[in-house]
Design a protein around this motif. Sequence first.
Motif, PDB file in Angstrom:
ATOM      1  N   THR A  74      29.354  28.135  44.058  1.00  0.00           N
ATOM      2  CA  THR A  74      29.705  29.148  45.061  1.00  0.00           C
ATOM      3  C   THR A  74      30.278  28.464  46.311  1.00  0.00           C
ATOM      4  O   THR A  74      31.278  28.922  46.878  1.00  0.00           O
ATOM      5  N   ASN A 116      31.379  40.415  41.222  1.00  0.00           N
ATOM      6  CA  ASN A 116      31.263  39.220  40.389  1.00  0.00           C
ATOM      7  C   ASN A 116      32.416  39.140  39.385  1.00  0.00           C
ATOM      8  O   ASN A 116      33.287  40.008  39.355  1.00  0.00           O
ATOM      9  N   LEU A 175      31.606  35.701  45.172  1.00  0.00           N
ATOM     10  CA  LEU A 175      31.022  35.551  43.830  1.00  0.00           C
ATOM     11  C   LEU A 175      31.991  35.940  42.721  1.00  0.00           C
ATOM     12  O   LEU A 175      31.582  36.148  41.587  1.00  0.00           O
ATOM     13  N   ALA A 199      31.590  34.140  39.540  1.00  0.00           N
ATOM     14  CA  ALA A 199      30.237  34.016  38.984  1.00  0.00           C
ATOM     15  C   ALA A 199      29.986  35.104  37.946  1.00  0.00           C
ATOM     16  O   ALA A 199      30.263  36.277  38.185  1.00  0.00           O
TER      17      ALA A 199
END
Lengths: 359, 474
Positions: free
Chosen positions: B38, B169, B227, B230
Motif C-alpha cells: 500500500t 479495492n 487500495l 489490493a
Amino acid sequence: MPGRRAAPPIDHTLCRRCQVTEPAITVRTEPLCAGCFSKYVPTKIVKRMESFRVRHSDPGNERVLLLPLSFGSCSTALLHVLSQQLKGQAEKTGRTGFKLHVLHVDSSDAMAESSLLGKVQERYPEHTFSSCPLSDVLAVDGVRELFQADSSNSEPLNDDGSSRELTLEKLFASLTSPTSRGDILQILLRKLVVNCAKRESCEAILWGHSTTRLAERTLAETAKGRGSSLPWIVADGELLHGVPFYYPMRDLLSKEIASFTSFLEPPLDDVIATEAVKPAVSTKNTTIDDLMKQYFESVEQEYPSIVANVVKTTAKLRATPLHEVETQCELCDVPLDGQAPERSRLCYGCIRTLPQFAG
Amino acid sequence: MPPHLCQLCNTARAQVLRPKNHARICANCFIATFERETAETITSSNLFQPGERIAIGASGGKDSTVLASVLKTLNERHGWGLDLVLLSIDEGITGYRDHSLDAVKRNSVEYDLPLKIVSYEELYGWSMDQVVAQVGKKGNCTYCGVFRRQALDRGAAMLGVAHVVTGHNADDVAETVLMNLLRGDLPRLSRATSIVTSTPRAGQPKASLDGQPAAVSFTNVKRSKPLMYAYEKEIVLYAHHKKLDYFSTECIYSPEAFRGSARTLIKNLERIRPESILDVVRSGVDMAKLVPDADGNCKGACGSRKATEIEVKHDGEEEEEAGGGGCGSGNGQETGGEMAEMEKKLLQDDRAEEEGTETHISMPVKAVNGQRHDGDEKVGPPAAALVGEANGQGHDRHKHPPMSTATTVPIRTKQEKKAGRRSGRDAPPPRQVLGQCERCGYLSSQAVCKACMLLEGLNKARPRTGIEVGSAGG
Ligand SMILES: [Zn+2]
Ligand SMILES: [Zn+2]
Ligand SMILES: [Zn+2]
Ligand SMILES: [Zn+2]
C-alpha cells in the motif's frame, strides 16, 4: 423528390422484408424468411469488403487475400459468401476484385481435418488451398529462440518436422494452466498465419470473427492483462503484425452465422467441423476464453445490440501510431512502451502466460 | 503432511495463500507485505503531499476500516505528517446507520482520529426520513443515490479538506472496468481506473498554494483510491489478522444488471486464474490511456505519453455502488432492467441510422431554412458549460457541435432552440460531454445536476434552503 407514398400496413405474420413468405428467423426483432435472411448475411459481409472491390483492383496486378479456415461455421461461411461474391463479379465484369488463398493450420486431429479440407476444396475449386501443421511456427524467424530462453537443454537445433512437433509439445506441457495453453495457441496460430500471408504475398488477412467473437475477445484479452492490445484486435485494416487484418463478419452475430450455414442449399454442415461439446462448467479446466464465450453466447440471445456495442466501443480506442512505437513484444507484437517491466522482451500479458521465459 | 512454512520468514507457519501470486506466508509477513505494498502504491503515484489534510471516507465497512488502519500505521511509520480525519455520511434514516456509525466511532477512538459525521440534512437541508415523508417510499432510492454521489465532496468541503480517500479495492475497480466495457462507457472506464480523480475545478490553480484550507469548495475536492491494487480477499484477511472492528455491510439488494453481470464474471475469473483481477485492473489502466478525449485526441498513448499528468474528473458515480451504499428500502429495480433498456435504445439508434441514410433526402428542410437564427439566442450564465441538451442527451455517440466562431452561429430548429441554453453568443459551443451543473458547479452531464433537480422538486413543495453554491466553507 416526389411526395411520399403512404406505406402499406405491415403484415406481422409475414417476412418483414418481402411480405410474401412466412418468417423463418428473427434478426434483431425483425422476422425474416429464409430467402431474405440468406441475402441479409452476404450483404453485411460484402459491405465490409468495400476496399477490395473490382474497381479498386489493378488488372495487371491481382490482389491475393488470405483466408484462414478453421472449419468452424464462421470461417466456412465467410469462404462461401466470398466465393459467391467472386463468382458474381466474374459474371458481371469478367474479372474479380481479389483472389483467395485459403489456409488451414492443423492443430489437432490431422486425419479428420485433412478429409474436411478435401471436401472444401471440391466445393470451392477456384481458390488456392494450403495447409500446414502448427509446429511450423517454430520455423518462423525468432520464435524458436523465444522459447529457448529457459532451456538448459543444449540439444542441437534439429529443425525437421518431427523435432518441431516435439518442441511444441514440450512447450505446451510446460504451461501451467488451460488458460495459458489457449492463450499461447492463439498467438502461435496468428503468427503462423501472418507468416504464411507474407510468404504468399497476400495483401491482407480475412478473419471469420463474428461480432460475438470479437466481444468475447475484448473481454477475454482484458482479463488476461492484454488491454493495451484491444485497439488492434477489433480494428479493420490494422497492421500491428505486418499484414493488415480484416473482419468482414464483424456485423453478424455467431447465432446468425450458424443459422445461415444451416439454411444454405446444399447445407454447409458437411464441411464444418462439429465442435466438441464441452462438459458442464468445471472451473478447473475452463479457460478465460471459454468463460467469455459462454457469457456472450447467453447475452447474444436476449441482448444482441449490447454485444455489438461492446465491439463498437472497443473500436473507439485509439491505437498508438506504429511509427511512434519503439519496441514491440517479441511474442504478441504489442507495443511495449510503458506497458511492460523495464527492459522486458515480453508484455505483461505474455509474461503472465509464460513466466518461465520472461527474461 | 507437515504444515507449510512461511515462504518469507521460513519460521512461522504459513496461514495465508496470497491470491495475487500464490505465495504461502504467515500472518505477520502478510500484514507487513500488505502495508508495504500500500505504501508503494501511495509513494509511486505521489498520492499525498507532506502535511496534507486527508479525509478518509468511512462507512464502517471492511474496506474503509482497513484503509483507515493502514493509513494511520503508514503515516506514523514513514513520518508523512498527514492530518487524517474520518468522514462519514449519515443519510438520516432512523436506525439504518446506527451499527455502522458505531463501528466508525469506535475506530475513531481506537486510532485517535477525529471523526466528522455529516448528515444529508446538513448538506441538502433534507434527511432521507424527511424525503420519504415528502415523496413516499416509492422512488426515494433515487434521492438517496443521487445525494450520496456528492455527499463526500460536500462533507469534505465543510471540513475544509480538499482530498478524500475511499476504500475502493482491486475487485471493485475490475468490476467497474468490465461493467463499463459491457455498457460501452469509456469515460467512466477511465475514471474508474485512475487512482486520483478530481472534481471540475480541482485542476485549476488555487489562489493560495500554502495549503490553507480556508476556501475549499466541494467542486474542488480530489479523490483517490490507495487500495485499488489490493484484493478484496486480502483486505478481509488484513482486517481479520489485525482484528479490526468493522461492520459487515453486505448489500442484500441485487445490483443492477450490468454490475451484476460484471461481478459474476469477476468471481468466475478469480476462480479460473486468481491473478486476473489485477490483470483486468492493469488492462483498464492501459485502456484509459487509449480513450480519445472530446476533441478526438488520444490521452496517453500517442503524443505526450505522460498519462499521469492527465486530469481525470469524477462525478461521484462510484459512491453509488461502493460499499456502504443502499438506503435500506430496496433498489426496486428488477434485474435485467438496465440491459433491456439499453438494448432497446441501441436498437432504436441502429434503426434511426439505417433509416437516416435511406430517407435523408426527403427530410423536410423547411424548418431550417429561412428561419431567423441570430436575434433570439437565450443567453445563459457564463460559467455554465453546457452539454448537448440540444440533441437529446449528453451521450458521446452523438455528434459534437462543430467549432464555430461568432459569425457562424449554428442553425437550429425551433425545437432545439427551446431546449438549448447557450452560454453566450461568443462562447465556443460545448465540446466536453461532461460539463458542470449551472447551479452548483458539480460535474454533470446535464445543464442542471440531478441533485439540484431533485432538490428543486422537494423545495418547491416545502421551501427550504437550497444548495449553496461554492460557499460551503465549514
Ligand atoms: Zn422475405
Ligand atoms: Zn506480448
Ligand atoms: Zn512469515
Ligand atoms: Zn447541481
